[in-house]
Design an enzyme around this catalytic site. Structure first.
Site, mmCIF file in Angstrom:
data_model
loop_
_atom_site.group_PDB
_atom_site.id
_atom_site.type_symbol
_atom_site.label_atom_id
_atom_site.label_comp_id
_atom_site.label_asym_id
_atom_site.label_seq_id
_atom_site.Cartn_x
_atom_site.Cartn_y
_atom_site.Cartn_z
ATOM 1 N N LYS A 22 0.879 -1.148 -0.214
ATOM 2 C CA LYS A 22 0.114 -0.118 -0.096
ATOM 3 C C LYS A 22 1.125 1.389 0.103
ATOM 4 C CE LYS A 22 -1.902 1.888 3.985
ATOM 5 N NZ LYS A 22 -1.482 3.262 3.907
ATOM 6 N N ASN A 23 1.702 1.229 0.782
ATOM 7 C CA ASN A 23 2.648 2.698 1.074
ATOM 8 C C ASN A 23 3.640 3.041 -0.041
ATOM 9 O OD1 ASN A 23 1.163 3.036 3.247
ATOM 10 N ND2 ASN A 23 2.905 2.625 4.593
ATOM 11 N N CYS A 117 -4.756 13.272 12.095
ATOM 12 C CA CYS A 117 -5.538 12.042 12.189
ATOM 13 C C CYS A 117 -5.467 11.371 13.439
ATOM 14 C CB CYS A 117 -4.815 11.121 11.039
ATOM 15 S SG CYS A 117 -3.353 10.586 11.344
ATOM 16 N N ARG A 122 0.688 14.984 12.561
ATOM 17 C CA ARG A 122 1.088 14.570 11.226
ATOM 18 C C ARG A 122 1.212 16.013 10.282
ATOM 19 N NH1 ARG A 122 -1.099 8.989 9.251
ATOM 20 N NH2 ARG A 122 0.840 8.751 8.162
ATOM 21 N N PRO A 123 2.072 16.856 10.838
ATOM 22 C CA PRO A 123 2.276 18.044 9.960
ATOM 23 C C PRO A 123 2.760 17.803 8.507
ATOM 24 C CG PRO A 123 3.780 18.123 11.619
ATOM 25 C CD PRO A 123 3.075 16.957 11.888
ATOM 26 N N ILE A 124 2.831 18.833 7.755
ATOM 27 C CA ILE A 124 3.421 18.770 6.351
ATOM 28 C C ILE A 124 4.341 19.828 6.178
ATOM 29 C CG2 ILE A 124 1.699 17.507 4.922
ATOM 30 C CD1 ILE A 124 0.498 20.535 4.568
ATOM 31 N N LEU A 126 7.763 19.803 6.357
ATOM 32 C CA LEU A 126 9.049 19.279 5.667
ATOM 33 C C LEU A 126 8.799 19.199 4.150
ATOM 34 C CD1 LEU A 126 10.209 16.497 8.302
ATOM 35 C CD2 LEU A 126 10.894 18.925 8.041
ATOM 36 N N ASP A 309 4.419 0.985 11.904
ATOM 37 C CA ASP A 309 3.028 0.403 11.531
ATOM 38 C C ASP A 309 2.943 -1.160 12.163
ATOM 39 O OD1 ASP A 309 2.363 2.517 10.049
ATOM 40 O OD2 ASP A 309 2.980 1.677 8.182
ATOM 41 N N ARG A 402 -8.946 -0.020 4.474
ATOM 42 C CA ARG A 402 -8.126 0.761 3.628
ATOM 43 C C ARG A 402 -6.886 0.148 3.380
ATOM 44 N NH1 ARG A 402 -6.029 4.995 7.089
ATOM 45 N NH2 ARG A 402 -4.756 5.030 5.840
HETATM 46 C C1 UD1 Z 1 4.097 7.040 5.971
HETATM 47 C C2 UD1 Z 1 3.259 5.660 5.863
HETATM 48 C C3 UD1 Z 1 2.970 5.387 7.257
HETATM 49 C C4 UD1 Z 1 3.999 5.210 8.377
HETATM 50 C C5 UD1 Z 1 4.925 6.367 8.244
HETATM 51 C C6 UD1 Z 1 6.031 6.085 9.313
HETATM 52 C C7 UD1 Z 1 2.451 6.115 3.703
HETATM 53 C C8 UD1 Z 1 1.098 6.169 2.855
HETATM 54 N N1 UD1 Z 1 2.186 6.123 5.050
HETATM 55 O O1 UD1 Z 1 3.480 7.963 6.429
HETATM 56 O O2 UD1 Z 1 2.020 4.165 7.217
HETATM 57 O O3 UD1 Z 1 3.512 5.036 9.488
HETATM 58 O O4 UD1 Z 1 5.352 6.749 7.055
HETATM 59 O O5 UD1 Z 1 6.951 4.981 8.869
HETATM 60 O O6 UD1 Z 1 3.473 5.879 3.301
HETATM 61 N N2 UD1 Z 1 6.294 14.759 10.152
HETATM 62 C C9 UD1 Z 1 6.558 16.269 10.279
HETATM 63 N N3 UD1 Z 1 6.541 17.225 9.327
HETATM 64 C C10 UD1 Z 1 6.277 16.468 8.122
HETATM 65 C C11 UD1 Z 1 6.286 15.297 7.645
HETATM 66 C C12 UD1 Z 1 6.144 14.460 8.767
HETATM 67 O O7 UD1 Z 1 6.765 16.710 11.574
HETATM 68 O O8 UD1 Z 1 6.367 17.532 7.120
HETATM 69 C C13 UD1 Z 1 6.320 13.756 11.449
HETATM 70 C C14 UD1 Z 1 5.022 13.110 11.322
HETATM 71 O O9 UD1 Z 1 4.137 13.812 12.174
HETATM 72 C C15 UD1 Z 1 5.417 12.017 12.036
HETATM 73 C C16 UD1 Z 1 6.661 11.558 11.489
HETATM 74 O O10 UD1 Z 1 7.138 12.745 10.846
HETATM 75 O O11 UD1 Z 1 5.522 12.173 13.450
HETATM 76 C C17 UD1 Z 1 6.974 10.658 10.532
HETATM 77 O O12 UD1 Z 1 6.061 10.728 9.453
HETATM 78 P P1 UD1 Z 1 6.106 10.530 8.127
HETATM 79 O O13 UD1 Z 1 7.540 9.780 7.950
HETATM 80 O O14 UD1 Z 1 6.217 11.550 6.998
HETATM 81 O O15 UD1 Z 1 5.147 9.416 7.769
HETATM 82 P P2 UD1 Z 1 3.972 9.570 6.451
HETATM 83 O O16 UD1 Z 1 4.764 9.745 5.182
HETATM 84 O O17 UD1 Z 1 2.920 10.494 6.710
#
Ligand code: UD1
Length: 423
Positions: A22-23, A117, A122-124, A126, A309, A402
């Site tokens: 999936k990922n 969620c 889970r901010p964006i 970065l 996960d 999902r």
């Molecule tokens: C992906 C996976 C999810 C998995 C996670 C960590 C997919 C679709 N989902 O989620 O199943 O649990 O990797 O292995 O591939 N963070 C920030 N700022 C950002 C982005 C992330 O602070 O801009 C933080 C998040 O809040 C979290 C951590 O970084 O605490 C890890 O997140 P991230 O590696 O980005 O996970 P996802 O890509 O959302």
């Protein structure tokens, strides 16, 4: 709302074939937006999340065709819209992965903020920092995020990630492939899904080196072309079935596995007394020889550390083995929602509010009415239900659907007593 009913099932035995990840498939499908020509993906799992990204791609102008079971073709001769609407983005956080490809191909992308969620904020930040470093102007307004490339397109640069975010690495990599000059992503995520995306992009004509290490180098190219690619096996689904063998003291042959991708899970199960053997046929997980499976501690980390996960499914297992274990979650700030549900089934788990859990094992779990608070928490409750006395009734199972293909079918094939009911 549909529910799962799970009954105590005895040892699970037999074979199971792992689906495409999936990922991995979500960023691959988003990356297909980068080419005007057709991309064919194989081993695409039939999942709700795949349906959501399909709808998003169609809304942007892609023709997405199911060629045969598990095989899809994505054709985007022209991007018709570079805006991804709230209706679609709100259904799945990974929808945000279309931002990088849209920005690279059209110079502009507008996507609704994915929001939080159940497993954390889970901010964006970065992702956005990466786009801005490549020269994009970022406008955040009315919950929409717009990125606009400078005249002449994005420009290669060095992007340092404060945390090796999987999604940010994927989004920045796909934005950088068409940029002018060279981009370096430092402290990049090293997950196998990143390597799969880089391999796919390279087949499309990108020039990416170092995926799977801390530093990814991307030399921008003029254009990408169509290609064919097979999605890697799902390491989280693999881990779930490894744990199904372990928790039920069964023996399962798991096919379509990359052993390296599940090393931390293998290591921890071996520490606990489970035999894991790789053969030409696949991976044997043998837990019917050792009646004294014991506690082990886990701490989640970015790859190649123990995957977040698998934390909740592993915790379900730890409630049943002899001894006490600790589980430390370091990747997400709120990923212990399953603790209350497992305790409702008779587990003895204490948390300290700081993402540490202490589990007193050797508990005979009891069936109860529980809630799948997120995808992997749902899988944890199914595993617990397989060894709990009586019936476990799991609600909000749409989370499980999902992310796991043919979930019930695969568990039934191994001897589990599990049903889906419409309430
Ligand atoms: C992906 C996976 C999810 C998995 C996670 C960590 C997919 C679709 N989902 O989620 O199943 O649990 O990797 O292995 O591939 N963070 C920030 N700022 C950002 C982005 C992330 O602070 O801009 C933080 C998040 O809040 C979290 C951590 O970084 O605490 C890890 O997140 P991230 O590696 O980005 O996970 P996802 O890509 O959302």
């Amino acid at each position: 709302m549909a529910k799962f009913l799970v009954q105590k099932s005895g040892p699970l035995n037999g074979e199971v074939v792992i689906s495409g990840a999936k990922n991995a498939v979500l960023p691959l499908m988003a990356s297909a937006l980068l080419a005007e020509e057709k991309c064919v993906l194989r081993d695409v799992p039939a999942l709700r999340d795949v349906e959501v990204i399909t709808e998003i791609l169609r809304s942007l102008g892609s023709e997405v065709t199911q060629l045969e079971e598990s095989v899809i073709e994505i054709h985007t001769p022209q991007i018709k819209s570079n805006e991804a609407d709230y209706d679609l983005v709100s259904k799945m956080r990974a929808s945000f992965l279309v931002m990088g490809p849209l920005l690279a191909r059209t110079g502009r992308a507008k996507v609704h903020a994915p929001g939080g969620c159940t497993i954390g904020a889970r901010p964006i930040d970065l992702h956005l920092k990466g786009f801005a470093t490549l020269g994009a102007e970022i406008i955040v307004k009315d919950n929409y995020i717009e990125a606009i490339a400078p005249e002449g397109g994005l420009v290669g640069a060095s992007v340092y990630l404060d945390f090796p975010s999987v999604g940010a690495t994927e989004n920045i990599m796909s934005a950088a492939v068409l940029a002018k000059g060279t981009t370096y992503i430092e402290n990049a995520a090293k997950e196998p899904e990143i390597v799969d995306q880089a391999n796919f992009l390279n087949k499309m004509g990108a020039r990416i080196k170092g995926a799977g290490t801390d530093t990814i180098k991307i030399e921008g190219v003029e254009r990408l072309h169509g290609t064919e690619h097979t999605v890697i096996p799902d390491r989280i689904e693999t881990g779930t079935f490894m744990l199904a063998a372990a928790i039920t003291h069964g023996q399962i042959l798991i096919k379509n596995v990359v052993p390296d991708h599940v090393k931390p899970i293998t290591a921890k199960l071996r520490e606990s007394g489970v035999r894991v053997e790789m053969t030409d046929e696949g991976m044997y997980v043998i837990a019917d020889e050792n009646p004294n499976l014991v506690a082990t501690d886990i701490k989640t980390l970015p790859y190649p550390g123990f995957p977040t996960d698998i934390q909740s499914p592993f915790m379900a297992y730890l409630t049943t083995v002899n001894g006490a274990s600790t589980v430390i979650e370091t990747v997400f700030e709120n990923r212990f929602m399953h603790v209350a549900e497992l305790n409702r089934m008779g587990a003895n788990i204490k948390t300290d509010g700081d993402n540490h859990a202490l589990i007193q094992g050797a508990k005979q779990l009891e069936g109860a009415q529980v809630i799948a608070t997120d995808l992997r928490a749902g899988a944890a409750l199914v595993l617990a239900g397989l060894v709990a006395e009586g019936t476990t009734e799991i609600s909000e199972i749409y989370h499980i659907e999902r992310g796991y293909e043919k979930f019930i079918e695969k568990f039934k094939g191994l001897g589990a007593t599990i049903f889906k009911i419409e309430d």
